[in-house]
Design an enzyme around this catalytic site. Structure first.
Site, PDB file in Angstrom:
ATOM      1  N   SER A 146     -28.377 -29.573  36.026  1.00  0.00           N
ATOM      2  CA  SER A 146     -27.774 -29.422  37.346  1.00  0.00           C
ATOM      3  C   SER A 146     -28.663 -30.179  38.312  1.00  0.00           C
ATOM      4  O   SER A 146     -29.841 -30.394  38.016  1.00  0.00           O
ATOM      5  CB  SER A 146     -27.754 -27.941  37.731  1.00  0.00           C
ATOM      6  N   TYR A 159     -31.832 -19.664  38.902  1.00  0.00           N
ATOM      7  CA  TYR A 159     -31.008 -20.707  38.279  1.00  0.00           C
ATOM      8  C   TYR A 159     -31.757 -22.039  38.288  1.00  0.00           C
ATOM      9  O   TYR A 159     -31.875 -22.713  37.264  1.00  0.00           O
ATOM     10  CB  TYR A 159     -29.690 -20.830  39.044  1.00  0.00           C
TER      11      TYR A 159
END
Length: 269
Positions: A146, A159
């Protein structure tokens, strides 16, 4: 579509995790179109079957249940998959879990769960398949990280940490077996229109259950999949996929103070 474009994945066996929705689902359809045989993995077999049926030449593909939280089972699972379906050419580590919560409110259990799935599970699956890939001296691993594997925004502490961790692991891996015919490509998507944000964990570990605005206006999973496969085909070590949010990588690298100021108020949900 040129014939050459088609042939890079033609007759290749590609194992995709998180194939039941989002980018993974987009990858399954795109790979099937390009003549690959896809092994679809996720936790929910019924959803995998739905994706498989929607793939071109659906009879060619296979569904394998896989939960990244149970990495102790991967060694035997990998052996079983190779025995049943033959050699694996490419592993696409795409499954993952996200988070939306303030640092102070986020329980340690949420950090552990995200690390277990996004980091430990992904590492173990890769490790279990690695000897097979190195022995064949071809193919390799695509890991869907990501943009927050490169820079961090508010409400993504656990995350982003897990994605930074997988970036570091893949960088090490790429440097070690260099020249042995195995390729490692890490992809950094920005806002892609998927249900990842629905499943994002809140501070107490419950699901957010709504889609972020930024995500809702993001790139389609199919376009994203096409770009991922193109990056692999070009032999890229890394690729950033998304809209202008990808500029954050350069902003942080070259103008860190400006980046720090912008990110404090960035609209991230």
């Amino acid at each position: 579509m040129s014939n050459h474009n088609h042939s890079a994945f033609q007759h290749k066996t590609v194992w995709v995790t998180g194939a039941s929705s989002g980018i993974g689902e987009g990858l399954a359809y795109t790979l099937a179109k390009k003549g690959a045989r896809v092994i679809l993995s996720a936790r929910r077999l019924d959803e995998l079957e739905r994706v498989k049926v929607n793939c071109e030449h659906s009879e060619r593909h296979h569904c394998v249940e896989l939960d990244l939280a149970h990495s102790d089972r991967f060694k035997s699972l990998v052996e079983q998959v190779i025995n049943e379906y033959g050699p694996i050419d490419i592993l696409i580590n795409n499954a993952g879990l996200s988070q939306r919560s303030k640092v102070l409110e986020t329980k340690l259990a949420v950090h552990r769960q995200l690390m277990e799935i996004n980091y430990f599970g992904t590492v173990q699956l890769t490790q279990c398949l690695l000897p097979h890939l190195l022995e064949r001296q071809q193919g390799g691993v695509i890991t869907v990280s990501s943009l927050v594997g490169k820079f961090t925004t508010p409400q993504r502490s656990a995350y982003a940490a897990s994605k930074h961790a997988i970036t570091a692991y893949m960088d090490s891996l790429r440097a070690e077996p260099h020249g042995q015919g195995v390729q490692f490509t890490t992809i950094y998507p920005g806002f892609i229109k998927t249900n990842l944000t629905y499943k994002a964990l809140l501070a107490d570990g419950s699901e957010q259950n709504k889609m972020d605005d930024a995500q809702a206006h993001g790139m389609s999973p199919e376009v994203c999949a096409e770009k991922i496969l193109k990056a692999w085909q070009k032999g890229r070590a890394e690729a950033y996929v998304g809209g202008k949010e990808t500029y954050g990588i350069y902003l942080k690298r070259f103008f860190p103070r400006l980046f720090a100021r912008i990110v404090r108020t960035a609209k991230v949900t």
